[in-house]
Design a protein around this motif. Structure first.
Motif, PDB file in Angstrom:
ATOM      1  N   ARG A1382       0.822  -1.180  -0.016  1.00 34.55           N
ATOM      2  CA  ARG A1382       0.075   0.025  -0.046  1.00 34.55           C
ATOM      3  C   ARG A1382       0.888   1.350   0.144  1.00 34.55           C
ATOM      4  O   ARG A1382       0.679   2.311  -0.748  1.00 34.55           O
ATOM      5  CB  ARG A1382      -1.013  -0.028   1.010  1.00 34.55           C
ATOM      6  N   MET A1385       2.319   1.872  -3.296  1.00 34.11           N
ATOM      7  CA  MET A1385       1.000   2.324  -4.192  1.00 34.11           C
ATOM      8  C   MET A1385       1.119   3.918  -3.786  1.00 34.11           C
ATOM      9  O   MET A1385       1.156   4.797  -4.854  1.00 34.11           O
ATOM     10  CB  MET A1385      -0.127   1.909  -3.739  1.00 34.11           C
ATOM     11  N   SER A1386       0.983   4.473  -2.716  1.00 35.11           N
ATOM     12  CA  SER A1386       0.803   5.741  -2.181  1.00 35.11           C
ATOM     13  C   SER A1386       2.125   6.671  -2.706  1.00 35.11           C
ATOM     14  O   SER A1386       2.105   7.767  -3.205  1.00 35.11           O
ATOM     15  CB  SER A1386       1.123   5.816  -0.646  1.00 35.11           C
ATOM     16  N   GLU A1389       1.507   7.203  -6.237  1.00 34.18           N
ATOM     17  CA  GLU A1389       0.554   8.224  -6.613  1.00 34.18           C
ATOM     18  C   GLU A1389       1.325   9.704  -6.294  1.00 34.18           C
ATOM     19  O   GLU A1389       1.284  10.732  -7.059  1.00 34.18           O
ATOM     20  CB  GLU A1389      -0.562   8.026  -5.423  1.00 34.18           C
ATOM     21  N   ASP A1431      -8.385  -0.472   2.700  1.00 38.72           N
ATOM     22  CA  ASP A1431      -7.254   0.591   2.722  1.00 38.72           C
ATOM     23  C   ASP A1431      -6.730   0.109   1.399  1.00 38.72           C
ATOM     24  O   ASP A1431      -6.272   1.054   0.601  1.00 38.72           O
ATOM     25  CB  ASP A1431      -6.455   0.102   3.923  1.00 38.72           C
ATOM     26  N   GLU A1432      -6.258  -0.726   0.978  1.00 43.40           N
ATOM     27  CA  GLU A1432      -5.541  -1.185  -0.212  1.00 43.40           C
ATOM     28  C   GLU A1432      -6.256  -0.538  -1.430  1.00 43.40           C
ATOM     29  O   GLU A1432      -5.770  -0.002  -2.455  1.00 43.40           O
ATOM     30  CB  GLU A1432      -5.414  -2.366  -0.405  1.00 43.40           C
ATOM     31  N   ASP A1434      -8.446   1.771  -1.598  1.00 45.41           N
ATOM     32  CA  ASP A1434      -8.434   3.159  -1.569  1.00 45.41           C
ATOM     33  C   ASP A1434      -7.215   3.703  -1.972  1.00 45.41           C
ATOM     34  O   ASP A1434      -7.157   4.570  -2.974  1.00 45.41           O
ATOM     35  CB  ASP A1434      -8.369   3.529   0.039  1.00 45.41           C
ATOM     36  N   HIS A1435      -5.778   3.161  -1.699  1.00 45.20           N
ATOM     37  CA  HIS A1435      -4.784   3.454  -2.115  1.00 45.20           C
ATOM     38  C   HIS A1435      -4.544   2.993  -3.769  1.00 45.20           C
ATOM     39  O   HIS A1435      -4.444   4.397  -4.265  1.00 45.20           O
ATOM     40  CB  HIS A1435      -3.554   2.715  -1.469  1.00 45.20           C
ATOM     41  N   THR A1436      -5.267   2.061  -4.012  1.00 47.97           N
ATOM     42  CA  THR A1436      -5.249   1.668  -5.549  1.00 47.97           C
ATOM     43  C   THR A1436      -6.091   2.999  -6.423  1.00 47.97           C
ATOM     44  O   THR A1436      -5.547   3.248  -7.347  1.00 47.97           O
ATOM     45  CB  THR A1436      -5.665   0.178  -6.001  1.00 47.97           C
ATOM     46  N   GLY A1438      -6.682   5.621  -5.573  1.00 46.49           N
ATOM     47  CA  GLY A1438      -5.947   7.043  -5.444  1.00 46.49           C
ATOM     48  C   GLY A1438      -4.945   7.155  -6.566  1.00 46.49           C
ATOM     49  O   GLY A1438      -4.703   8.096  -7.118  1.00 46.49           O
ATOM     50  N   ARG A1501      -6.559  10.444   8.913  1.00 46.34           N
ATOM     51  CA  ARG A1501      -5.370   9.891   8.803  1.00 46.34           C
ATOM     52  C   ARG A1501      -4.386  10.557   9.946  1.00 46.34           C
ATOM     53  O   ARG A1501      -3.535   9.724  10.503  1.00 46.34           O
ATOM     54  CB  ARG A1501      -4.505  10.077   7.439  1.00 46.34           C
TER      55      ARG A1501
END
Length: 1734
Positions: A1382, A1385-1386, A1389, A1431-1432, A1434-1436, A1438, A1501
């Motif tokens: 994750r 990924m962030s 992004e 959560d994953e 969400d990150h993906t 994003g 967060r």
């Protein structure tokens, strides 16, 4: 006699009478009690001098008046009276004194056994011991009252002066009555007087006679005896036959012979001393004999003459007769010559000189050495005068020399001798011995050996022997090379002559030509010639030794040995008295090795000479062990290993053969004793490890062949067995106390490990156990058998010493034994239960009854303490029926005010250990009784025999500083209390905490003022304070603040008010700084220091959470405390490092860290500069030791940066800090790479790689959540965050290659799936950097995509059969590999967002590589609603949102993936809408799928509440609340995913404004082929079925759901509980903004897609019409609901706030917040509706 058990209880209430027993008085006078000050000794003597003066007369006979007083006394219990009267009859003792005796006995000596029939015997023994102690006290005073070196000389002297008058007359009459006393019988003394008792009585009678005579003798050594007294003593002694004609001589048995002899010796000495021969000699020399007291007593002389003429039948008469002859000869030489001659002859016939040496030996062996040396002084005077007065020939010469040697061994006499004129007194004996030297070597050397007493006498003896002027030889016939005078009185050498037949080149004596010789005796029998020849005896001695070496295997060896032995004895005495002479004796000492080798290998070795050789080597080994060892090694004397590499094949050596073949059969062990001393000396000499290895065979011989069997050998002399046992244990003790022998641990064991193994596992251990099992009774019997108990060398003392060594050895073996699962035979023997109650634990515990040597019970308790800790057994069970009695004995000694302090401390230490390890025993000692109260609630009281009484007394503030409560004892009492608190002994604690003044007394030490650390003399005070702090800390921690005792609260209030927090903080800081300053020499009381600092740290940490109770709320105080901690940390961590410093530094750093986190508001403004200083110093120190401390400093810096970040403000240390941290990060990353590679080579990949939730096991000490590496990365992240514009970090990162090394480590970690924490921290750092353009460029430039893109594949597995397995249900907060994914990924992004087109290719590579996972993740939301999965997603989404801005590039590179992503996003939108719409469904899913722990809702967060797993939610309401929170959290996640999904879809659909305009005017023509249709033309509500495609109904439903959620929030339905209210309040703003954003995007996509459909020629007109109708009606309804909602007032879309718009086109009108009339996006929708309705 069954009264005893009850009696015991009754009595103990009446025990502590103010009366001191004689034994207690004696212990006090010896200085063995707690009373050590001269003033205290004086007070005791003043109180008891009358008793001393009366002597045995103090004990009165029974009388009716006394019996009456006893019966009338109300204070004494009836059983006590009855028993007292019976004892009175048995002992013939006054009734009142009998009762007192009984009280003292019960207090001091009662062993609490129930077999009461032995008790009268025991009380009789106790009574006899009391009488002896009374006399010993007087003897002690007389011994030391003129000894300048004795600490109590003045006090003793004053007392003797008071006693002096008529002391002797009363003691004399006591002596007379003793030897005239009739033996008791059962008729006179009751039926308890058995034959055994009568024998015991008589033995006592002899011992008392002996002691009385000893006192009288010492008295007359200092005070003059009148002639009449001499006469009366002579008559008494004659009547008593000098002890041989006892009234009860039929009772004398063999064991009493020594006592009877002693009485004779002392009687004889008293008479000789009474004649005052010294003064007589002086008078004779000065010719003033009339001054002597006897010159004026003719009548006495006459009567004495008559008396002494009858003497002569007992050897004891000899010295008296000899002295009388001198007296008469000197005072009246002309008178009665025949009487003198007769008396003198009688004396010689009695063998007076032989008797004198026997007597002095007998007195010296046992008893008070002062008596022996006084006797020697007395006999010295006698001998000196005798030799001066009579011709030597008339005396018995050889016995005279023996006697002289005995006399001269008294320490002061040797010096007196050397100061005398040579022709006076004993000097004449020396002259005559010189006259026969070297024909007779023995006499002279015997005398000179006796004359060595100190260094000055050594020089005199050495020089005396170095310059000899006569050489006496004996010839059978006249030799040929001699010329003589006619009368044969003078000879002359014609030729030079070698005196020894030795080879050329060897040391020899050369008598030159022409030397004259005086013929002393000549005739047919032979000639004795004294040559006038000067030489050094030392050369002669060397020749003698050489001669012995030559004749060693011939018949002459015995004669030569007799000549060499005195030489060796002299050498031994010289070098042990004065080492400096040893160099001059080198010719002799160097030949000893050869002598030893030759003599031990002959058939019948001369044992005494060998023993002398070994004794000499022992003395040499004390100074030069290495040399002695290397020389001795080659002689074959010591045992050795035939094969040096193994411990097998041991050979016993010449010594071993000698022991077995000669010493054991003969029963004489001189060589063995010398051998043991030698080996012990070599061991103590701390040889290197190689030599110690060489000693292994010797030690093995001792452990295997000697220790297990020595007690079975044959012995000729009493006491040798005990001495050998003692020496063996001394050797083992020395080995066990060696410092560890470094790293030289080869295949052979070290000496120490060999000893430990042998004692733990072989018979050697059993032998030591047997020694410890001797028991207190046996020791008492041996001590009682000694003539007098003052001697330090008696068999009793040696036995005590042996048992003490056995304790110490066992204790050390258990302490040093390597831990193992198997119980060793030694431990078994120590702890086994035997049915007869005679197991070792009981024996050890009963040593508490031993009173003679306080160290014996102390060491026994120390061993018990060790056993109670390590052995798996109950001491209480082992004690069995003796438990209570032993407990009473322990407590009696603990309560006694005069008891030796160290025993008390040891008892308390034993109890302290027992609290934790011996529950039964500690209950016995606590002796708590349950108070009768209400049912159920137990209240406890202290029993009468509770150890807590003593402990409370010891901590009583009023007792402090008294002699019976020294600081060490106070400390031990507090340690015991702390143990109760630590072990949570609630029953005891409940009694203690409510005791009056308990808390006040306990806290007293904290209010004292301590000496500064540099002057501390009693470090135990530091521990005392530490214990108090810990007890208070534990009490506050465990007890709810409301239930704390008021007195404790008051104490804490007083503590705060008295500014003690500041005082202790300052003191602890000074202690820490003192340790830092004392760096080089170290600090002697470091453990105590560490303990105090640790306790203070505990208090401060507690105060962060219990500040109200501890009254520590004032910010200025907190700041002062904090700064002291910071200064302490700085002092220890910035100095040159030593281990103590680092330990303290580490402790201070922990405290600093905790206070930083807890007292954010109270910390100082500038903490960064000292912290950065510390960091620099720590980074330069030794890595191994600093690992933990470094981590703590990093943590502290992170905390400080976070605090400062909240407060804002500039940081001047930033560049330097960044540099240090980046250096660390680089080094740690490189070390981690090596480490990980090494691990993967070793093949440490045991973890299961199937699922993403497998956490990798930690690498060895590198990858830990709080490891240096991870914390350094976090600190670097904080520093970069602080340095937003990058003015510092850019330059630092150019200097230090941080990014390359971190990225390499991350890449390796991802590939090997190791170092989870490191990877996570590294990604966080990169993420922080990626937020700024410079940082993002640096990260991308360093090759982040190569690091992450492909290696990341190894972190997860894509499963083919549905997504669910590969998604973890773990809470998303714990570190795990999915979390790493994750974060990656962030990072992508963030980089894409910051770098945009510069990073698009890398982003597309990433998405291409991980497409399967991405698609799976978008699908998975439907099946797994765990927060980690959401959560994953969400990150993906994003990341896809950022990527969707580059549709064209994406379409060009990955067209299929783009289509798949679009489809999956639409489905995701449908899933989220459905789950948000159907709360019940969602709830059901959560319960079904996530049955384990329901995590709480994530807050935005930045701030998350701590997790509350459902295990804690016990009640139904709580459970519901937890579920409610979980539901809320999942809804929040779904909403975030939905909003981002719609924002992404917005980029995949035509621009709304453009297409609307295009719809209105046909001028703008859009390329519709560029945009696909995303939603099907259908208006059904979304289904949860993957087969139903997303449609316009889905979008409308999404808007509806959002709207209904908005209005639901407006209504604020009453939730389950308050915590949910607070949660919803927290969320409401966040939720509303999200909902608005979702609706905006949804409208946008809906309008865009609708217009796209309307313009699409492939869609049928009928469908278009339907679309218009449906949208028109649906949207109108929605619009009216919306406008109603906004009229009530609601926030506008914060699209730009929550999810910053990344559109390349102009922002939607809805993104502006305008409240004028209507929301802009509503206007847009209205425009669209109007368009549709056209």
């Amino acid at each position: 006699m069954v009264i005893l058990p009850t009696l015991h209880l009754l009595l103990l209430k009446h025990t502590h009478s103010s009366l001191r027993s004689c034994r207690e008085l004696w212990t006090i006078l010896l200085g063995r009690s707690a009373l050590r000050e001269p003033a205290q000794i004086e007070a005791e003597l003043d109180r008891h001098w009358d008793r001393l003066h009366q002597g045995l007369g103090y004990y009165k006979p029974p009388s009716s008046s006394s019996a009456g007083k006893v019966k009338e006394n109300k204070d004494v219990a009836q059983p006590l009276k009855d028993f007292g009267l019976r004892i009175s009859k048995l002992l013939g003792l006054d009734e009142q004194q009998s009762v007192q005796l009984l009280q003292c006995y019960l207090q001091e000596d009662y062993r609490g056994t129930r077999d009461s029939l032995k008790v009268p015997q025991k009380i009789a023994d106790y009574y006899y011991e009391e009488r002896m102690c009374l006399l010993r006290c007087v003897l002690l005073l007389l011994t030391y009252f003129q000894d300048e070196r004795h600490p109590y000389r003045t006090e003793y002297c004053n007392c003797v002066n008071k006693l002096e008058k008529d002391l002797v007359s009363s003691y004399q009459s006591q002596f007379e009555s003793l030897f005239k006393a009739e033996a008791p019988t059962w008729e006179t003394h009751g039926n308890l007087m058995t034959e055994r008792q009568v024998s015991r009585w008589f033995l006592q009678c002899l011992r008392e006679q002996s002691l009385l005579l000893e006192i009288i003798f010492l008295y007359y050594a200092y005070f003059e005896m009148s002639p009449s007294d001499l006469l009366s003593f002579t008559k008494i002694f004659k009547e008593q036959g000098f002890g041989l004609r006892q009234t009860n001589r039929h009772l004398v048995d063999k064991s009493m012979d020594a006592l009877v002899d002693r009485i004779g010796y002392l009687s004889s000495l008293i008479l000789v001393e009474g004649m005052d021969i010294d003064f007589l000699h002086k008078c004779a020399l000065e010719d003033c004999t009339e001054q002597h007291q006897f010159s004026n007593a003719p009548d006495v002389i006459k009567e004495m003459d008559q008396l002494l003429l009858t003497f002569g039948d007992i050897p004891h008469h000899g010295p008296v007769l000899l002295a009388w002859v001198l007296l008469r000869h000197t005072l009246r030489p002309d008178e009665s010559n025949p009487v003198i001659r007769r008396i003198g002859n009688t004396a010689l016939q009695l063998g007076v000189f032989k008797y004198l040496s026997t007597m002095l030996k007998g007195l010296g062996v046992s008893g008070n050495n002062c008596t022996a040396s006084t006797a020697k002084m007395c006999i010295y005077g006698l001998l000196s005068f005798v030799i001066t007065s009579f011709e030597e020939e008339s005396l018995q010469c050889s016995h005279l020399i023996d006697a002289a040697c005995e006399v001269l061994s008294a320490p002061s006499l040797a010096e007196v001798f050397w100061e005398m004129k040579p022709n006076m007194g004993l000097g004449m004996i020396l002259d005559s011995a010189v006259g026969m030297f070297p024909h007779k070597i023995g006499p002279l050397l015997q005398l000179l050996t006796a004359l060595l007493s100190n260094k000055s006498t050594v020089k005199k003896v050495y020089n005396f022997l170095d310059k000899m002027s006569f050489y006496t030889q004996v010839y059978k016939h006249k030799p040929n090379d001699i010329i003589s005078k006619d009368d044969e009185t003078l000879w002359r050498r014609q030729t030079p002559k070698l005196l020894y037949p030795l080879g050329t080149g060897q040391t020899n004596l050369w008598m030159p030509q022409g030397v004259l010789g005086q013929v002393m005796i000549g005739g047919d029998q032979g000639y004795v010639v004294r040559w006038d020849y000067s030489y050094s005896s030392w050369t002669l001695f060397t020749c003698e030794v050489e001669m012995l070496l030559h004749v060693v295997s011939t018949a002459d060896v015995i004669a030569h040995c007799a000549r060499v032995k005195p030489i060796l004895d002299l050498v031994h005495k010289i070098i042990s008295t004065d080492w400096t002479v040893s160099d001059c004796l080198l010719p002799l000492t160097s030949r000893i090795y050869m002598l030893l080798q030759r003599l031990t290998s002959v058939i019948n070795p001369p044992v005494d000479v060998i023993a002398s050789c070994v004794n000499c080597l022992s003395v040499l080994a004390a100074r030069m062990p290495g040399k002695v060892w290397s020389s001795l090694h080659h002689t074959g004397f010591l045992p050795f290993a035939s094969n040096p590499l193994t411990s097998m094949g041991m050979k016993a050596g010449n010594y071993g053969n000698l022991l077995v073949q000669i010493e054991q059969p003969r029963g004489e062990y001189a060589v063995t004793i010398a051998f043991l001393r030698l080996i012990t000396t070599l061991v103590k000499g701390q040889l290197g490890s190689t030599q110690n290895k060489g000693l292994i065979p010797c030690v093995l011989l001792v452990l295997k062949e000697m220790l297990p069997t020595y007690h079975k050998w044959r012995y000729n002399t009493y006491g040798v067995r005990e001495r050998i046992g003692c020496l063996i244990l001394e050797l083992i003790h020395a080995i066990l106390n060696l410092s560890p022998e470094g790293e030289d641990q080869g295949s052979m064991p070290t000496l120490q490990s060999l000893c430990i193994y042998s004692l733990a596992n072989t018979e050697a251990g059993q032998a030591v156990v047997n020694i410890m099992g001797v028991g207190v009774d046996t020791i008492d019997v041996v001590l009682a058998a000694q003539p007098s108990s003052c001697g330090s060398e008696g068999p009793g003392q040696i036995l005590i010493q042996t048992v003490k060594l056995a304790f110490s050895v066992t204790n050390n073996v258990i302490r040093l034994k390597p831990p193992s699962d198997v119980v060793s035979p030694l431990e078994q023997a120590l702890t086994q239960h035997s049915g007869h109650g005679n197991n070792l634990i009981v024996v050890l515990a009963k040593y508490i009854y031993h009173k003679h040597d306080p160290a014996l019970p102390r060491l026994a308790i120390q061993l018990l303490k060790r056993l109670a800790t390590v052995a798996p057994m109950s001491v209480y069970a082992c004690l069995g029926s003796d438990a209570a009695a032993i407990r009473d004995a322990f407590l009696t000694r603990l309560q006694s005010k005069t008891e030796d302090m160290r025993i008390k401390v040891m008892i308390l230490e034993f109890l302290t250990v027992a609290v934790e390890t011996q529950p039964g025993l500690i209950e016995l000692f606590l002796n708590l009784e349950v108070k009768d109260g209400n049912e159920g609630s137990k209240e406890f009281l202290l029993g009468e025999w509770s150890c807590l009484h003593v402990v409370l007394d010891l901590i009583d503030s009023k007792q402090q500083g008294k002699y019976w409560c020294p600081p060490l004892l106070h400390r031990a009492a507090l340690a015991f209390l702390l143990a109760l608190w630590q072990d949570r002994r609630d029953s005891a604690i409940s009694v203690l905490r409510t005791k009056e003044r308990f808390w006040e007394n306990l806290t007293t030490p904290l209010f004292g003022t301590l000496t500064p650390p540099s002057d501390t003399t009693e470090p135990c005070v530091l521990e005392t304070c530490a214990f108090v702090m810990k007890i208070i800390g534990l009490e506050i921690y465990y007890v709810v603040s409301g239930s704390l005792e008021q007195s404790l609260k008051d104490g804490l209030q007083k503590f705060a008010n008295a500014r003690r927090y500041e005082y202790w903080s300052q003191y602890v800081k000074s202690l820490v700084c003192h340790v830092a300053e004392m760096e080089e020499e170290g600090i002697c009381y470091f453990p105590e220091t560490q303990m105090l600092i640790s306790a203070w740290r505990m208090l401060l940490i507690l105060s962060t959470s219990h500040s109200d109770v501890m009254q520590l709320t004032d910010d200025s105080t907190k700041l002062k405390l904090f700064m002291d901690v910071l200064d302490g940390a700085k002092a220890t961590l910035t100095t040159p490092m030593s281990v103590p410093c680092l330990r303290l530094g580490s402790m201070m750093a922990t405290l600093l860290l905790i206070l930083l986190k807890q007292w954010r508001g109270s910390t100082a403004p500038d903490i960064l500069s000292p912290l950065s200083l510390i960091l620099e110093s720590v980074l330069q120190a030794d890595q191994q030791m600093m690992e933990r401390t470094k981590a703590k400093i990093f943590s502290a810096l992170i905390s400080v940066l976070q605090i400062q970040g909240l407060n804002g403000g500039d940081i001047s240390q930033l560049p330097q800090l960044l540099l240090s941290v980046c250096e660390t990060v680089k080094d740690e990353a490189l070390a981690l790479i090596d480490n990980t590679r090494h691990m993967s080579q070793v093949g440490d990949t045991t973890e299961d790689e199937d699922s993403m939730e497998t956490d990798s096991p930690r690498g060895p000490q590198k990858d830990q959540r709080d490891g240096v590496c991870v914390l350094a990365l976090h600190l670097a992240k904080e520093l970069c965050r602080t340095d937003e514009d990058g003015e510092h970090w850019v330059s630092v990162m150019r200097k230090v290659p941080v990014l390359p090394s971190v990225l390499s480590a991350v890449e390796l970690s991802l590939r090997s799936k190791h170092n989870l924490y490191f990877t996570e921290a590294a990604l966080h750092l990169l993420l922080t950097l990626a937020r700024s353009p410079q940082g993002a460029a640096a990260v991308a430039g360093a090759g982040v995509i190569q690091t992450i893109c492909l290696p990341l594949l190894s972190v997860y597995e894509v499963s083919s059969n549905g997504a669910s397995q590969s998604f973890s249900r773990k809470s998303q907060d714990s570190a795990c590999w999915p979390g790493v994914y994750r974060l990656c990924m962030s990072l992508m992004e963030s980089l894409l967002k910051t770098l945009r087109y510069n990073f698009i290719n890398e982003a597309l590579d990433f998405v291409g590589v991980h497409q399967e996972r991405i698609l799976q993740c978008l699908n998975a939301v439907r099946t797994v609603q765990s927060l980690a999965c959401l959560d994953e997603a969400d990150h993906t989404v994003g990341f896809l949102l950022q990527l969707s801005s580059f549709c064209k590039e994406w379409q060009f590179h990955l067209p299929k993936l783009l289509r798949d992503v679009q489809v999956n996003l639409c489905y995701l939108c449908q899933t989220c809408t459905y789950l948000l719409h159907s709360k019940k469904m969602l709830h059901h899913y959560l319960q079904a799928k996530n049955g384990e722990a329901l995590p709480p809702a994530p807050l935005p967060r930045t701030q998350r509440p701590p997790q509350t797993p459902s295990k804690e939610a016990a009640g139904g309401g709580e459970r519901e609340e937890v579920e409610q929170k979980a539901l809320l959290a999942v809804q929040c996640s779904l909403l975030k995913i939905l909003s981002k999904t719609l924002a992404t879809l917005q980029h995949f659909t035509p621009d709304c404004c453009q297409i609307l305009l295009d719809q209105v005017s046909s001028l703008l023509c859009m390329d519709l082929a560029e945009y696909r249709t995303l939603f099907v033309l259908s208006f059904t509500t979304p289904a949860f079925d993957p087969d139903v495609p997303p449609s316009f109904g889905t979008l409308l439903a999404t808007i509806n759901v959002a709207l209904s959620m908005l209005s639901e929030m407006e209504k604020k339905k009453e939730p389950v509980s308050l915590s949910i209210v607070s949660l919803i309040n927290l969320f409401s703003l966040f939720f509303r903004s999200l909902l608005m954003f979702t609706m905006e995007n949804c409208f946008y996509v809906l309008i865009s897609q609708a217009v796209r459909c309307l313009k699409d020629p492939s869609i049928l007109p009928r469908d278009k019409q339907r679309l218009k109708q449906e949208l028109s009606s649906e949207l109108s309804t929605l619009l009216s609901s919306l406008s109603r909602h906004f009229r009530r007032g609601s926030p506008s879309s914060p699209a730009s706030g929550i999810l910053p718009s990344t559109q390349s086109k102009p922002p939607t009108p809805g993104s502006k917040a305008s409240h004028e009339g209507q929301e802009p996006f509503i206007q847009l929708v209205q425009a669209f509706v109007r368009l549709v309705q056209r």
